[in-house]
Write a protein that holds these residues in place. Structure first.
Motif, PDB file in Angstrom:
ATOM      1  N   HIS A   1       0.837  -1.198   0.000  1.00  0.00           N
ATOM      2  CA  HIS A   1       0.000   0.000   0.000  1.00  0.00           C
ATOM      3  C   HIS A   1       0.875   1.251   0.000  1.00  0.00           C
ATOM      4  CE1 HIS A   1      -3.008  -2.977   0.992  1.00  0.00           C
ATOM      5  NE2 HIS A   1      -2.322  -3.297   2.074  1.00  0.00           N
ATOM      6  N   PRO A   2       0.905   2.004  -1.105  1.00  0.00           N
ATOM      7  CA  PRO A   2       1.720   3.223  -1.161  1.00  0.00           C
ATOM      8  C   PRO A   2       1.305   4.215  -0.076  1.00  0.00           C
ATOM      9  CG  PRO A   2       0.924   2.608  -3.344  1.00  0.00           C
ATOM     10  CD  PRO A   2       0.208   1.732  -2.367  1.00  0.00           C
ATOM     11  N   GLY A   3       2.302   4.821   0.559  1.00  0.00           N
ATOM     12  CA  GLY A   3       2.035   5.815   1.594  1.00  0.00           C
ATOM     13  C   GLY A   3       1.777   5.230   2.962  1.00  0.00           C
ATOM     14  N   LEU A   4       1.720   3.895   3.061  1.00  0.00           N
ATOM     15  CA  LEU A   4       1.430   3.241   4.340  1.00  0.00           C
ATOM     16  C   LEU A   4       2.640   2.425   4.791  1.00  0.00           C
ATOM     17  CD1 LEU A   4      -0.525   2.457   6.619  1.00  0.00           C
ATOM     18  CD2 LEU A   4      -1.338   0.579   5.160  1.00  0.00           C
ATOM     19  N   THR A   5       3.101   2.705   6.005  1.00  0.00           N
ATOM     20  CA  THR A   5       4.189   1.939   6.610  1.00  0.00           C
ATOM     21  C   THR A   5       3.612   1.103   7.744  1.00  0.00           C
ATOM     22  OG1 THR A   5       5.788   3.679   6.097  1.00  0.00           O
ATOM     23  CG2 THR A   5       6.424   2.072   7.775  1.00  0.00           C
ATOM     24  N   VAL A   6       3.915  -0.184   7.728  1.00  0.00           N
ATOM     25  CA  VAL A   6       3.434  -1.094   8.764  1.00  0.00           C
ATOM     26  C   VAL A   6       4.615  -1.461   9.650  1.00  0.00           C
ATOM     27  CG1 VAL A   6       2.267  -3.275   9.256  1.00  0.00           C
ATOM     28  CG2 VAL A   6       1.715  -1.997   7.163  1.00  0.00           C
ATOM     29  N   ARG A   7       4.456  -1.265  10.944  1.00  0.00           N
ATOM     30  CA  ARG A   7       5.539  -1.566  11.889  1.00  0.00           C
ATOM     31  C   ARG A   7       5.037  -2.587  12.900  1.00  0.00           C
ATOM     32  NH1 ARG A   7       8.456   3.594  14.057  1.00  0.00           N
ATOM     33  NH2 ARG A   7       8.999   3.594  11.827  1.00  0.00           N
ATOM     34  N   HIS A   8       5.562  -3.796  12.794  1.00  0.00           N
ATOM     35  CA  HIS A   8       5.215  -4.844  13.756  1.00  0.00           C
ATOM     36  C   HIS A   8       6.326  -4.926  14.788  1.00  0.00           C
ATOM     37  CE1 HIS A   8       5.048  -9.120  15.194  1.00  0.00           C
ATOM     38  NE2 HIS A   8       3.833  -8.689  15.454  1.00  0.00           N
ATOM     39  N   LEU A   9       5.988  -4.696  16.033  1.00  0.00           N
ATOM     40  CA  LEU A   9       6.983  -4.645  17.100  1.00  0.00           C
ATOM     41  C   LEU A   9       7.356  -6.052  17.558  1.00  0.00           C
ATOM     42  CD1 LEU A   9       5.437  -1.757  19.229  1.00  0.00           C
ATOM     43  CD2 LEU A   9       7.072  -1.589  17.348  1.00  0.00           C
ATOM     44  N   ALA A  10       8.582  -6.166  18.039  1.00  0.00           N
ATOM     45  CA  ALA A  10       9.072  -7.425  18.611  1.00  0.00           C
ATOM     46  C   ALA A  10       9.499  -7.153  20.044  1.00  0.00           C
ATOM     47  CB  ALA A  10      10.228  -7.970  17.785  1.00  0.00           C
ATOM     48  N   PRO A  11       8.552  -7.113  20.989  1.00  0.00           N
ATOM     49  CA  PRO A  11       8.876  -6.754  22.376  1.00  0.00           C
ATOM     50  C   PRO A  11       9.929  -7.651  23.001  1.00  0.00           C
ATOM     51  CG  PRO A  11       6.503  -6.784  22.021  1.00  0.00           C
ATOM     52  CD  PRO A  11       7.127  -7.381  20.802  1.00  0.00           C
ATOM     53  N   ALA A  12       9.986  -8.920  22.588  1.00  0.00           N
ATOM     54  CA  ALA A  12      10.940  -9.844  23.202  1.00  0.00           C
ATOM     55  C   ALA A  12      12.372  -9.389  22.960  1.00  0.00           C
ATOM     56  CB  ALA A  12      10.728 -11.256  22.653  1.00  0.00           C
ATOM     57  N   ASP A  13      12.652  -8.907  21.735  1.00  0.00           N
ATOM     58  CA  ASP A  13      14.021  -8.476  21.421  1.00  0.00           C
ATOM     59  C   ASP A  13      14.410  -7.258  22.248  1.00  0.00           C
ATOM     60  OD1 ASP A  13      14.052 -10.506  19.586  1.00  0.00           O
ATOM     61  OD2 ASP A  13      13.583  -9.224  17.872  1.00  0.00           O
ATOM     62  N   ARG A  14      13.507  -6.283  22.356  1.00  0.00           N
ATOM     63  CA  ARG A  14      13.830  -5.068  23.100  1.00  0.00           C
ATOM     64  C   ARG A  14      13.968  -5.363  24.593  1.00  0.00           C
ATOM     65  NH1 ARG A  14      13.675   0.474  21.922  1.00  0.00           N
ATOM     66  NH2 ARG A  14      14.740   1.484  23.667  1.00  0.00           N
ATOM     67  N   PHE A  15      13.107  -6.240  25.109  1.00  0.00           N
ATOM     68  CA  PHE A  15      13.190  -6.617  26.519  1.00  0.00           C
ATOM     69  C   PHE A  15      14.532  -7.268  26.818  1.00  0.00           C
ATOM     70  CE2 PHE A  15      12.786 -10.087  29.609  1.00  0.00           C
ATOM     71  CZ  PHE A  15      12.391  -9.386  30.732  1.00  0.00           C
ATOM     72  N   ARG A  16      14.970  -8.163  25.926  1.00  0.00           N
ATOM     73  CA  ARG A  16      16.242  -8.849  26.121  1.00  0.00           C
ATOM     74  C   ARG A  16      17.409  -7.850  26.107  1.00  0.00           C
ATOM     75  NH1 ARG A  16      15.619 -11.800  22.181  1.00  0.00           N
ATOM     76  NH2 ARG A  16      14.520 -13.501  23.246  1.00  0.00           N
ATOM     77  N   ASP A  17      17.392  -6.911  25.171  1.00  0.00           N
ATOM     78  CA  ASP A  17      18.468  -5.925  25.079  1.00  0.00           C
ATOM     79  C   ASP A  17      18.509  -5.036  26.320  1.00  0.00           C
ATOM     80  OD1 ASP A  17      19.054  -6.961  22.618  1.00  0.00           O
ATOM     81  OD2 ASP A  17      17.990  -5.395  21.494  1.00  0.00           O
ATOM     82  N   ASP A  18      17.331  -4.606  26.797  1.00  0.00           N
ATOM     83  CA  ASP A  18      17.280  -3.727  27.970  1.00  0.00           C
ATOM     84  C   ASP A  18      17.791  -4.432  29.217  1.00  0.00           C
ATOM     85  OD1 ASP A  18      16.295  -1.694  26.468  1.00  0.00           O
ATOM     86  OD2 ASP A  18      14.213  -1.868  27.144  1.00  0.00           O
ATOM     87  N   LEU A  19      17.388  -5.693  29.403  1.00  0.00           N
ATOM     88  CA  LEU A  19      17.788  -6.400  30.612  1.00  0.00           C
ATOM     89  C   LEU A  19      19.282  -6.714  30.601  1.00  0.00           C
ATOM     90  CD1 LEU A  19      16.757  -7.448  33.254  1.00  0.00           C
ATOM     91  CD2 LEU A  19      16.178  -9.612  32.172  1.00  0.00           C
ATOM     92  N   LEU A  20      19.810  -7.051  29.436  1.00  0.00           N
ATOM     93  CA  LEU A  20      21.246  -7.299  29.350  1.00  0.00           C
ATOM     94  C   LEU A  20      22.047  -6.027  29.600  1.00  0.00           C
ATOM     95  CD1 LEU A  20      21.405  -9.716  26.274  1.00  0.00           C
ATOM     96  CD2 LEU A  20      21.762 -10.291  28.685  1.00  0.00           C
ATOM     97  N   ALA A  21      21.526  -4.885  29.113  1.00  0.00           N
ATOM     98  CA  ALA A  21      22.207  -3.612  29.355  1.00  0.00           C
ATOM     99  C   ALA A  21      22.176  -3.262  30.839  1.00  0.00           C
ATOM    100  CB  ALA A  21      21.548  -2.509  28.527  1.00  0.00           C
ATOM    101  N   LEU A  22      21.048  -3.506  31.508  1.00  0.00           N
ATOM    102  CA  LEU A  22      20.958  -3.245  32.943  1.00  0.00           C
ATOM    103  C   LEU A  22      21.896  -4.161  33.712  1.00  0.00           C
ATOM    104  CD1 LEU A  22      19.567  -1.819  35.316  1.00  0.00           C
ATOM    105  CD2 LEU A  22      17.804  -3.588  35.243  1.00  0.00           C
ATOM    106  N   GLN A  23      21.976  -5.410  33.302  1.00  0.00           N
ATOM    107  CA  GLN A  23      22.879  -6.348  33.952  1.00  0.00           C
ATOM    108  C   GLN A  23      24.333  -5.887  33.823  1.00  0.00           C
ATOM    109  OE1 GLN A  23      22.750 -11.038  33.934  1.00  0.00           O
ATOM    110  NE2 GLN A  23      23.689 -10.350  32.041  1.00  0.00           N
ATOM    111  N   GLU A  24      24.696  -5.376  32.662  1.00  0.00           N
ATOM    112  CA  GLU A  24      26.052  -4.874  32.456  1.00  0.00           C
ATOM    113  C   GLU A  24      26.314  -3.644  33.307  1.00  0.00           C
ATOM    114  OE1 GLU A  24      29.826  -5.096  31.092  1.00  0.00           O
ATOM    115  OE2 GLU A  24      28.195  -6.522  30.709  1.00  0.00           O
TER     116      GLU A  24
END
Length: 387
Positions: free
Chosen positions: A53-76
């Motif tokens: 669909h021209p003009g339409l951007t679809v963004r499907h989030l992957a919460p698991a990836d962001r959660f993993r990155d945040d927790l590893l950063a906090l652990q560090e």
């Protein structure tokens, strides 16, 4: 940026309406972003693909990836303390998202979309109504918790921390905790700014009927308590008026009874007909005729304070809090210092009193025509003499 947050009871077709709304906006010439976070990517399935669909951007989030990155950063970040305790580090492969990760991912996506400034319209497919209300209230609540637990004004200078720790006999909170809290507070403030922006509205989706009516009433109360506006109530899967089938005719009559009630109660009600099958692809979504967002959002919800004639009890001010659909027996009010805790059914919000009311005592409250009116009387010990 015009933002539409789409929610409704579970199984009401809110994802389909979110997709149709985004497609209508894109076809009207708006650079449109639609965001979804469900695990099965129902949004992409309904649209029939994410790049068609021209003009339409679809963004499907992957919460698991962001959660993993945040927790590893906090652990560090906390590595020194964890090593001191002899704790064993967690590996990224063993981390699974905890409850709440989807909500945080959606809030981040809202904040990021506003910062990018690349879209005219953003449509968000929110979780079902109860979870959506909790999500929209989350930034304000978490910011309040952070300010209470780690007040930034009480952060000691770096050079004084060892001395204060020895005097107090307990270790002082590490500087990185305050730094992390400050970053999180800024992120939450940015998300809250988008949710509360004048150009942000909620689009409610429900099937007309007794269950849908009950859910819409409860959701409308929760949205009003949060100060959020509804641009449109969409009655989804509406059956045709006439049918030779006795069962369908009875169901249609029930739907239209609810529709009449909704149109007498709510300002904007739209009808989306039942296609006889689950909509899939651009042709089906276009056939639903779901309107895009109106160029101008509805007027903001205000909680005005008015001056009232003093009566025998000395009431002088009234705080007007709109709560459409609220039930008197399910209302609760608690004064806590400069804050008022308002409960309406399953919804609760802690709000800061306007400055003038902080020098008053609560003298009573009443619910009338969908509006909670809290009466205040000046406290002689706090009110300036002669005012």
């Amino acid at each position: 940026m015009r933002t539409l947050l789409v929610t409704g009871p579970g199984g009401s077709g809110r994802t389909t309406v979110a997709a149709a709304t985004a497609l209508a906006a894109a076809r009207s010439g708006h650079r449109t972003l639609v965001i979804g976070a469900d695990r099965t990517d129902t949004l992409g399935t309904v649209l029939g693909g994410t790049d068609a669909h021209p003009g339409l951007t679809v963004r499907h989030l992957a919460p698991a990836d962001r959660f993993r990155d945040d927790l590893l950063a906090l652990q560090e970040r906390a590595a020194a303390g964890l090593d001191l305790l002899g704790a064993e580090r967690l590996d990224g492969e063993e981390l699974t998202p905890l409850p709440g990760s989807v909500e945080l991912a959606l809030l981040r996506a809202l904040r990021d979309a506003a910062r990018e400034g690349a879209h005219d319209t953003v449509v968000v497919d929110l979780p079902p109504a109860p979870e959506a209300l909790a999500l929209l209230a989350l930034p304000e609540q978490l910011r309040r918790y952070l300010r209470r637990l780690l007040p930034p004004e009480r952060q000691a200078a770096r050079a004084l921390r060892p001395m204060l720790g020895r005097l107090a006999g307990v270790p002082m909170p590490a500087a990185w905790m305050y730094e992390t809290a400050a970053r999180r507070e800024a992120e939450l403030a940015a998300a809250q700014a988008v949710v509360e922006a004048p150009t942000t509205t909620v689009r409610l989706v429900a099937e007309p009927g007794p269950a849908g009516a009950e859910s819409v009433a409860a959701t409308a109360t929760g949205l009003a308590l949060q100060g959020l506006r509804t641009d449109l109530l969409i009655a989804n899967r509406v059956l045709p008026d006439a049918s030779t089938d006795t069962w369908l005719a009875a169901l249609s009559a029930q739907q239209h009874k609810t529709l009449d009630e909704w149109e007498a109660t709510y300002e904007q009600v739209g009808r989306v007909r039942h296609l006889g099958h689950d909509p899939r692809g651009a042709d089906d979504l276009t056939a639903l005729r779901v309107p895009a967002a109106a160029p101008a959002a509805p007027q903001p919800i205000e909680w005005p304070v008015t001056r009232a004639p003093a009566d025998e009890d000395g009431h002088a001010y009234v705080w007007h809090i709109p709560l459409p659909g609220a039930v008197r027996e399910q209302l609760g009010l608690i004064r806590r210092g400069d804050e008022l805790v308002v409960t309406a059914g399953a919804h609760r919000r802690i709000v800061t009193l306007p400055s003038a009311l902080r020098r008053c005592t609560v003298a009573g409250a009443g619910l009338r025509d969908g509006e909670l009116r809290v009466r205040f009387a000046p406290d002689p010990d706090l009110w300036p003499q002669g005012r």
